[in-house]
Scaffold this motif. Structure first.
Motif, PDB file in Angstrom:
ATOM      1  N   LEU A 269       4.029  -0.401  20.244  1.00 24.67           N
ATOM      2  CA  LEU A 269       5.291  -0.274  19.510  1.00 24.67           C
ATOM      3  C   LEU A 269       5.244   0.873  18.509  1.00 24.67           C
ATOM      4  N   VAL A 270       4.149   0.962  17.756  1.00 23.47           N
ATOM      5  CA  VAL A 270       4.030   2.027  16.757  1.00 23.47           C
ATOM      6  C   VAL A 270       4.015   3.396  17.432  1.00 23.47           C
TER       7      VAL A 270
ATOM      8  N   THR B 102       3.791  10.935   9.619  1.00 24.27           N
ATOM      9  CA  THR B 102       2.590  11.587  10.129  1.00 24.27           C
ATOM     10  C   THR B 102       1.396  11.392   9.198  1.00 24.27           C
ATOM     11  N   SER B 103       1.659  11.172   7.921  1.00 24.10           N
ATOM     12  CA  SER B 103       0.564  10.949   6.976  1.00 24.10           C
ATOM     13  C   SER B 103      -0.082   9.583   7.143  1.00 24.10           C
ATOM     14  N   ILE B 104       0.573   8.674   7.858  1.00 22.51           N
ATOM     15  CA  ILE B 104       0.079   7.300   7.968  1.00 22.51           C
ATOM     16  C   ILE B 104      -0.193   6.866   9.408  1.00 22.51           C
ATOM     17  N   VAL B 105       0.723   7.171  10.332  1.00 23.60           N
ATOM     18  CA  VAL B 105       0.665   6.578  11.669  1.00 23.60           C
ATOM     19  C   VAL B 105      -0.539   7.014  12.507  1.00 23.60           C
ATOM     20  N   PRO B 106      -0.939   8.289  12.552  1.00 26.41           N
ATOM     21  CA  PRO B 106      -2.119   8.634  13.377  1.00 26.41           C
ATOM     22  C   PRO B 106      -3.354   7.814  13.031  1.00 26.41           C
ATOM     23  N   GLN B 107      -3.649   7.645  11.747  1.00 24.04           N
ATOM     24  CA  GLN B 107      -4.795   6.826  11.339  1.00 24.04           C
ATOM     25  C   GLN B 107      -4.574   5.366  11.713  1.00 24.04           C
TER      26      GLN B 107
ATOM     27  N   LYS C 267     -16.841  -1.056  -3.917  1.00 21.40           N
ATOM     28  CA  LYS C 267     -15.898  -1.852  -3.127  1.00 21.40           C
ATOM     29  C   LYS C 267     -15.119  -0.945  -2.178  1.00 21.40           C
ATOM     30  N   ASN C 268     -14.985  -1.344  -0.932  1.00 19.80           N
ATOM     31  CA  ASN C 268     -14.321  -0.456   0.029  1.00 19.80           C
ATOM     32  C   ASN C 268     -13.470  -1.171   1.076  1.00 19.80           C
ATOM     33  N   HIS C 269     -13.226  -2.469   0.911  1.00 18.79           N
ATOM     34  CA  HIS C 269     -12.390  -3.204   1.859  1.00 18.79           C
ATOM     35  C   HIS C 269     -10.952  -3.258   1.341  1.00 18.79           C
ATOM     36  N   ILE C 270     -10.036  -2.651   2.095  1.00 17.56           N
ATOM     37  CA  ILE C 270      -8.616  -2.643   1.739  1.00 17.56           C
ATOM     38  C   ILE C 270      -7.870  -3.526   2.721  1.00 17.56           C
ATOM     39  N   ASP C 271      -7.247  -4.574   2.225  1.00 15.71           N
ATOM     40  CA  ASP C 271      -6.539  -5.515   3.096  1.00 15.71           C
ATOM     41  C   ASP C 271      -5.141  -4.989   3.417  1.00 15.71           C
ATOM     42  N   HIS C 272      -5.125  -3.859   4.096  1.00 14.09           N
ATOM     43  CA  HIS C 272      -3.868  -3.224   4.512  1.00 14.09           C
ATOM     44  C   HIS C 272      -4.172  -2.227   5.619  1.00 14.09           C
TER      45      HIS C 272
ATOM     46  N   GLU D 141      -0.055 -10.607   3.858  1.00 20.03           N
ATOM     47  CA  GLU D 141       0.437 -10.583   5.230  1.00 20.03           C
ATOM     48  C   GLU D 141       1.902 -10.190   5.304  1.00 20.03           C
ATOM     49  N   LYS D 142       2.702 -10.789   4.439  1.00 21.46           N
ATOM     50  CA  LYS D 142       4.126 -10.455   4.412  1.00 21.46           C
ATOM     51  C   LYS D 142       4.319  -9.000   4.020  1.00 21.46           C
ATOM     52  N   GLY D 143       3.536  -8.548   3.049  1.00 23.52           N
ATOM     53  CA  GLY D 143       3.630  -7.161   2.602  1.00 23.52           C
ATOM     54  C   GLY D 143       3.267  -6.170   3.685  1.00 23.52           C
ATOM     55  N   LYS D 144       2.321  -6.527   4.547  1.00 23.92           N
ATOM     56  CA  LYS D 144       1.906  -5.617   5.623  1.00 23.92           C
ATOM     57  C   LYS D 144       3.061  -5.346   6.588  1.00 23.92           C
ATOM     58  N   PHE D 145       3.783  -6.398   6.943  1.00 19.85           N
ATOM     59  CA  PHE D 145       4.865  -6.214   7.912  1.00 19.85           C
ATOM     60  C   PHE D 145       6.061  -5.513   7.273  1.00 19.85           C
ATOM     61  N   ILE D 146       6.310  -5.772   5.998  1.00 20.92           N
ATOM     62  CA  ILE D 146       7.348  -5.025   5.295  1.00 20.92           C
ATOM     63  C   ILE D 146       6.962  -3.552   5.224  1.00 20.92           C
ATOM     64  N   ALA D 147       5.690  -3.288   4.921  1.00 24.58           N
ATOM     65  CA  ALA D 147       5.197  -1.910   4.859  1.00 24.58           C
ATOM     66  C   ALA D 147       5.276  -1.243   6.222  1.00 24.58           C
ATOM     67  N   LEU D 148       5.001  -1.994   7.279  1.00 25.81           N
ATOM     68  CA  LEU D 148       5.080  -1.444   8.631  1.00 25.81           C
ATOM     69  C   LEU D 148       6.513  -1.040   8.955  1.00 25.81           C
ATOM     70  N   PHE D 149       7.462  -1.865   8.541  1.00 24.69           N
ATOM     71  CA  PHE D 149       8.869  -1.530   8.747  1.00 24.69           C
ATOM     72  C   PHE D 149       9.242  -0.264   7.974  1.00 24.69           C
TER      73      PHE D 149
END
Length: 316
Positions: free
Chosen positions: A31-32, A76-81, A172-177, A270-278
């Motif tokens: 989809l992305v 382009t700054s986000i989607v390729p990664q 610390k290096n784990h980002i939950d996003h 979790e909710k924030g991830k899908f809002i951010a994806l939109f």
């Protein structure tokens, strides 16, 4: 396990993204990918049509070209990664890549807020001051407003992102996003982040709330002017003039308010991830579709270029 530096700044960050739902990742990858291609093609068409058709050399399409270029840069700054992380088991991004990502995303996000407010002022002048429109919205003002939008976003990104980058992370290096952004980096800090949060809320007010207020004021005046138009045809034309911008503003602010005006320590991951994806993937794709499908000028210009320039047919 990913090796990191013992220094306060890790060598890499691990973007957890949607790894908690591995069965969802292949679907999201597909989809992305589709949304990314459609966004790049759609926004490129808007830029091409606005530049090639002299009838679209107006303030409205000048700002629309800026918006389309901004959307291409942002996605382009986000989607390729994101696609790399969705495709394989590695969920890492280098420290430098993470820094660039949150500098650029912050810059372009703030710029879009101001640019949408500028576009609403353009629509206000076109409908409420039609006889003085060309005198009010002249080329020098257009260039100046576009510069203010881009430069203002750049300055707030430099300030906020630099303050964030200076925070010690203590390894610390784990980002939950699925991408790097200021509030997410702040959550990793091993020191008090009150100053950073204060700067973030101040920047949110200046670059999110204030532009939204200006947009609402502009459309308040526009609604009052439209109601004074006696003919149904006149009201319809005035509505069509603004409908595309209203749709884009609704999509943009409907998602960004939830994302950025919440506490930095929020647990609604979790909710924030899908809002951010939109916000990061879907909205840049919908913008050119809205302006193409709801705008007769763009459709006519596109038809003119495709038929006359490519096929040799004359189009009126």
């Amino acid at each position: 396990m990913t090796r990191t530096s013992n220094a306060s700044s890790p060598a890499v960050f691990i973007l957890l993204g949607f790894s908690a739902r591995p069965s969802l990742e292949p679907i999201l990858f597909l989809l992305v990918s589709i949304f990314y291609v459609v966004s790049i093609v759609g926004n490129s068409i808007i830029i091409l049509v606005s530049c090639m058709d002299v009838r679209l050399h107006t303030p409205m399409y000048f700002f629309l070209t800026n918006l389309s270029f901004l959307d291409i840069s942002f996605i382009t700054s986000i989607v390729p990664q994101l696609l790399v992380n969705l495709w394989g088991p590695q969920k890492t991004i280098s420290y430098g890549g993470c820094v660039v990502q949150f500098y650029v995303s912050h810059w372009l996000g703030a710029t879009e807020c101001v640019l949408l407010a500028v576009m609403s002022y353009d629509r206000y002048a076109a409908i409420c001051r039609p006889l003085h429109y060309t005198a009010i919205i002249h080329p020098q003002l257009c260039a100046g407003l576009a510069f203010i939008s881009w430069f203002g976003g750049f300055i707030t990104s430099m300030v906020g992102s630099t303050l964030t980058m200076l925070l010690p992370l203590c390894g610390k290096n784990h980002i939950d996003h699925f991408f790097c952004e200021m509030p997410l980096i702040m959550q990793l800090a091993c020191v008090d982040t009150s100053l950073n949060e204060l700067e973030m809320y101040l920047a949110s007010f200046i670059f999110v709330v204030l532009p939204l207020g200006l947009i609402l004021i502009s459309y308040g005046h526009i609604a009052r002017a439209v109601l004074k138009i006696k003919s149904a045809e006149g009201r319809r034309k005035a509505f069509n003039t603004c409908s595309s911008h209203v749709a884009v503003v609704s999509l943009f602010y409907g998602s960004i308010i939830f994302m950025y005006l919440q506490p930095a320590k929020s647990n609604s991951h979790e909710k924030g991830k899908f809002i951010a994806l939109f916000y990061t993937v879907v909205t840049p794709m919908l913008n050119p579709l809205i302006y193409t499908l709801r705008n007769k000028d763009v459709k006519r210009a596109l038809r003119h270029i495709l038929l006359e320039k490519c096929c040799g047919f004359a189009v009126k």
